[in-house]
Motif scaffolding. Structure first.
Motif, PDB file in Angstrom:
ATOM      1  N   THR A   1       0.755  -1.162  -0.141  1.00 21.89           N
ATOM      2  CA  THR A   1       0.067  -0.128  -0.003  1.00 21.89           C
ATOM      3  C   THR A   1       0.842   1.304   0.163  1.00 21.89           C
ATOM      4  N   HIS A   2       0.139   2.526  -0.385  1.00 19.37           N
ATOM      5  CA  HIS A   2       1.040   3.705  -0.459  1.00 19.37           C
ATOM      6  C   HIS A   2      -0.254   4.638   0.254  1.00 19.37           C
ATOM      7  N   GLN A   3      -1.111   4.343   1.019  1.00 19.80           N
ATOM      8  CA  GLN A   3      -2.203   5.383   1.595  1.00 19.80           C
ATOM      9  C   GLN A   3      -1.252   5.612   2.966  1.00 19.80           C
ATOM     10  N   PRO A   4      -1.169   6.864   3.069  1.00 17.77           N
ATOM     11  CA  PRO A   4      -0.267   7.452   4.040  1.00 17.77           C
ATOM     12  C   PRO A   4      -1.350   7.606   5.335  1.00 17.77           C
TER      13      PRO A   4
ATOM     14  N   ASP B   1      -5.027   5.633  -1.218  1.00 20.08           N
ATOM     15  CA  ASP B   1      -3.989   4.663  -1.726  1.00 20.08           C
ATOM     16  C   ASP B   1      -3.779   4.868  -3.076  1.00 20.08           C
ATOM     17  N   TYR B   2      -2.458   4.238  -3.715  1.00 17.59           N
ATOM     18  CA  TYR B   2      -2.491   4.629  -5.277  1.00 17.59           C
ATOM     19  C   TYR B   2      -1.474   3.550  -5.453  1.00 17.59           C
ATOM     20  N   GLY B   3      -1.199   3.062  -6.680  1.00 22.93           N
ATOM     21  CA  GLY B   3      -0.744   1.908  -7.149  1.00 22.93           C
ATOM     22  C   GLY B   3      -0.439   0.708  -6.182  1.00 22.93           C
ATOM     23  N   TYR B   4      -1.625   0.326  -5.667  1.00 25.63           N
ATOM     24  CA  TYR B   4      -1.476  -0.732  -4.809  1.00 25.63           C
ATOM     25  C   TYR B   4      -1.507  -2.061  -5.236  1.00 25.63           C
ATOM     26  N   VAL B   5      -1.261  -3.241  -4.781  1.00 23.62           N
ATOM     27  CA  VAL B   5      -1.641  -4.522  -5.058  1.00 23.62           C
ATOM     28  C   VAL B   5      -1.633  -5.516  -3.850  1.00 23.62           C
ATOM     29  N   SER B   6      -2.659  -6.445  -3.924  1.00 20.03           N
ATOM     30  CA  SER B   6      -2.862  -7.395  -2.650  1.00 20.03           C
ATOM     31  C   SER B   6      -2.818  -8.881  -3.111  1.00 20.03           C
ATOM     32  N   ILE B   7      -2.388  -9.700  -2.337  1.00 22.77           N
ATOM     33  CA  ILE B   7      -2.344 -10.963  -2.320  1.00 22.77           C
ATOM     34  C   ILE B   7      -3.068 -11.855  -1.275  1.00 22.77           C
ATOM     35  N   MET B   8      -4.172 -12.681  -1.534  1.00 22.65           N
ATOM     36  CA  MET B   8      -4.953 -13.415  -0.501  1.00 22.65           C
ATOM     37  C   MET B   8      -4.761 -14.815  -0.599  1.00 22.65           C
ATOM     38  N   PRO B   9      -4.311 -15.576   0.652  1.00 24.69           N
ATOM     39  CA  PRO B   9      -4.433 -17.111   0.578  1.00 24.69           C
ATOM     40  C   PRO B   9      -5.825 -17.563   0.576  1.00 24.69           C
ATOM     41  N   GLN B  10      -6.024 -18.934   0.271  1.00 25.93           N
ATOM     42  CA  GLN B  10      -7.305 -19.421   0.155  1.00 25.93           C
ATOM     43  C   GLN B  10      -7.366 -20.920   0.018  1.00 25.93           C
ATOM     44  N   VAL B  11      -8.268 -21.456   0.702  1.00 24.17           N
ATOM     45  CA  VAL B  11      -8.512 -23.111   0.385  1.00 24.17           C
ATOM     46  C   VAL B  11      -9.984 -23.238   0.101  1.00 24.17           C
TER      47      VAL B  11
END
Length: 764
Positions: A103-106, A112-122
């Motif tokens: 994140t780049h949300q201060p 936020d800007y230019g963000y990316v996320s990863i989430m695990p799952q089964v």
């Protein structure tokens, strides 16, 4: 800074009770820390993460338990909800996690800007945030500046352990899965969710113009892409070239994969464009299968992201990243050493210091940076996300003491923004936004100049400050300049035309007029000090005359700062024209001329009486910035004991606690924490660019501050106790200080600042 425009005032009876850890100095010498720990071990990043305030109507701290090095370009954090302007990516009260986020949300009221996320799952693949979220319990959460972990409930019986290590532009995630026939890692590359729309968030223009991109590369075992979203885009100029680039690499071979867009899943797809989309990989696991993920970010290019990754995470050693970042934090935090206090007090103190070492963020990537002011790539050092309306008051003056090696770079960055965009910014996120008022970059640059920093072009610095002070923005007399108005052009000092013509900003022409008049005067004073030093005598005289304009909005009949119309008459609405407050919030706001304020209000006794009412009648807002210097004004009107009394009261449990509800009001990118650090040390920079500090009362028996050039400032409080909160005498290197002031020149060379404490207020 408070996100809501309309504020509810503090009711002290609603403050949370004594079950929370107190941070006052009660019996500190007797109840000391017994176990030897490093300074970094006392930091609790969960402090201030609650959206809940200390009382009804008050904001939480707006912080997040991010993992990264000091001043990092990218923060890595568990995302508990979809963020937007007004909603942090992590809120302590949330019960679920939707991803691990770069994140780049201060802070809460910026985007936020230019963000990316990863989430695990089964189990069955679920990609949208509300569908993929997993519950967790705070007892299964560990938060450190250098490491974070949480156990996510995968199903009724099993968990996925999710861990974060962070560096500057890059981070690592480590997931430990239960046995599963179907396990997944879901990447979200952009999230434009129109259901999140509210008065501060308009998604329609971004939905029309933006598309994020992801690409699955099975040969290099990575997913690459970019995110052009800026959540604050509606209050800033368009940036055609802006993208947050990312590379996500896995230590597990990609065999099953796909992409998704909204609720459409495309198995086997390698490429995806969209406004709410991403990718995924799928695999089988046995119990305790570990998958490591390296995440690289850049605002320059994919190639630059790859270069960043090589520099920061050259191998798959998660624990090495943790240790390296921990060592970095320890090196920065040990600049201040404290003794004779409880473990709880150390936690509050070092967490506050940690919060002062996050922003403004580094924006350059190994010698190059993307400029959000001309939309181009440049060579050099860059910082961004300056919360200037807040941080000119205490954070930047504190960084001059604790991070002197960064000060020139921070000043140069502001000047680069001037060169590339035409003005220094008010609140870059990461480009211009017309949030808050005045051009307090002037105060930051001038304060650094007055305190001897010269690692930038002084000619360029004065040119930039002169433009702020002398040049009205485009369309100044046609625009009202409302806070968070949709972008038309840069605001600078909105209403400056009338400020110069009439001697004040009229309320019937420009919004927040009284606050603007007062704060423009602060910045005029700051620019004037540089003009004087550079021999620009005519400018100096004009700027100093303008710095007195606050007197033109003082209504001697009511005894308060008040709004005036362009015809000179007082407005029929005396509480209009203020920024985040009322007449009580701003009447003592002319920090550039405290003696002038005192004379204006009838002398020391009259001034002290009114100032006392501000506190005793419940008008004082410790949770917001305009009054952060008010406690110290008693030093100027013959009541230093009152300053000492109020310092003790306001650094205590009423405002700071070792708990998620632990900061009274938004921390505002370290400003509230910097106020606490200064006040605990025993002095405060009331007037920027004056080179002087107002003496308060230290709250710890011993504090040692390592300064530049190997100098050390030692602060001793002899006989400090719960009862002994008043100062009987104060010396610097054995010489008495009698006017309650000490200069930066004295402090910067090091020495011993010694306070003799007593239980009796010294009223003579």
């Amino acid at each position: 800074m408070i996100f809501a425009s309309y504020l509810k005032f503090k009711n002290s009876a609603c403050l949370l009770a004594a079950g929370l850890l107190l941070c006052g100095t009660i019996n500190a010498q007797q109840n000391t820390t017994k176990t030897q720990k490093d300074e970094v071990d006392f930091v609790n990043p969960l402090i201030g993460t609650a959206i809940t305030g200390f009382a009804k109507g008050l904001d939480g701290g707006g912080t997040m338990p991010c993992v990264n090095v000091p001043f990092a370009m990218t923060n890595f954090v568990a995302q508990t909800g979809e963020s937007k302007m007004g909603r942090m990516c992590y809120q302590y009260e949330d019960k679920t996690v939707i991803g691990l986020l770069a994140t780049h949300q201060p802070t809460v009221w910026m985007g936020d800007y230019g963000y990316v996320s990863i989430m695990p799952q089964v189990g069955n693949l679920r990609v949208l945030p509300n569908e993929r979220k997993l519950s967790y319990d705070h007892k299964d959460e560990i938060a450190k500046p250098y490491y974070y972990s949480v156990k996510l409930k995968a199903d009724n019986k099993t968990f996925i352990k999710s861990e974060i290590a962070g560096a500057n532009t890059c981070g690592m995630f480590r997931f430990t899965f239960p046995a599963a026939d179907k396990a997944h890692l879901i990447i979200q590359g952009i999230n434009l969710n129109p259901q999140l729309k509210d008065w501060a968030n308009d998604y329609a223009p971004r939905l029309k113009k933006l598309k994020g991109y992801v690409h699955v590369d099975t040969i290099n075992n990575e997913i690459t892409g970019y995110n052009p979203d800026r959540q604050s885009a509606q209050i800033g100029p368009e940036l055609k070239n802006f993208k947050g680039y990312f590379i996500i690499k896995f230590d597990k071979q990609i065999r099953k994969y796909g992409t998704w867009d909204k609720n459409v899943i495309k198995k086997g797809s390698k490429e995806q464009f969209g406004t709410r989309m991403g990718a995924f990989i799928s695999f089988k696991t046995i119990t305790n299968t570990q998958v490591k993920v390296a995440v690289a970010t850049s605002f320059i290019s994919i190639d630059q992201a790859r270069h960043n990754l090589k520099n920061e995470i050259p191998d798959w050693d998660f624990d090495k990243v943790v240790k390296t970042t921990r060592d970095n934090w320890q090196q920065q935090l040990k600049v201040i050493q404290v003794n004779g206090i409880t473990a709880g007090q150390k936690t509050i103190f070092y967490t506050a210091l940690y919060h002062t070492l996050l922003f403004p963020r580094q924006f350059s990537e190994y010698g190059r940076y993307y400029s959000a002011f001309d939309d181009k790539i440049h060579s050099g050092v860059s910082y961004n996300d300056y919360s200037l309306w807040d941080t000119f008051r205490a954070l930047h003056p504190l960084l001059i003491l604790t991070q002197p090696e960064r000060v020139n770079g921070m000043v140069k960055s502001l000047l680069q923004m001037y060169q590339e965009g035409g003005w220094m910014p008010m609140w870059p996120n990461p480009t211009y936004t017309n949030i808050m008022i005045s051009t307090h970059a002037d105060a930051v640059v001038a304060d650094a100049y007055v305190k001897g920093f010269r690692g930038y072009s002084t000619k360029l610095a004065y040119e930039a400050m002169h433009k702020d002070a002398f040049t009205a923005p485009d369309g100044d007399t046609q625009k009202k300049w409302g806070d968070r108005d949709l972008w038309t052009s840069f605001e600078a000092r909105g209403g400056l035309t009338n400020y110069h013509k009439l001697g004040y900003v009229p309320v019937d022409k420009t919004r927040e007029s009284v606050s603007r008049t007062i704060e423009y005067g602060i910045d005029d004073y700051c620019v004037a000090q540089v003009a004087k030093a550079l021999g620009k005598d005519d400018d100096y005289k004009q700027l100093m005359a303008w710095s007195q304009n606050y007197k033109n909005v003082y209504n001697s009949t009511t005894g308060f700062m008040a709004p005036r119309n362009a015809n000179g008459q007082w407005s029929a609405k005396p509480d209009s024209g203020f920024t985040e407050g009322t007449k009580w919030t701003y009447t003592f706001g002319a920090m550039q001329d405290v003696p002038g304020m005192i004379a204006l209000m009838g002398g020391e006794k009259a001034f002290a009486d009114k100032l006392s009412h501000n506190f005793t009648d419940g008008h004082y807002r410790a949770d917001n910035e305009p009054g952060h210097h008010y406690i110290y004004l008693f030093n100027y009107c013959g009541m230093p004991w009152k300053t000492q009394e109020l310092v003790r009261q306001n650094v205590g449990w009423q405002n700071y606690r070792n708990a998620p509800v632990g900061i009274n009001g938004n921390d505002d990118c370290g400003q509230t924490s910097a106020w606490y650090i200064f006040s605990t040390m025993g002095f405060y920079p009331v007037t920027p660019a004056s080179g002087m500090y107002s003496i308060g009362a230290p709250q710890f028996p011993y504090i040692a501050l390592s300064l530049q050039n190997g100098n050390k400032l030692v602060i001793k409080a002899t006989d400090l106790s719960a009862q002994n909160k008043y100062v009987k005498a104060v010396t610097f290197d054995g010489q008495p200080i009698k006017n309650h002031m000490i200069s930066h020149e004295q402090i910067s060379h090091g020495g011993t600042l010694e306070f003799k404490m007593t239980s009796v207020p010294q009223k003579d």
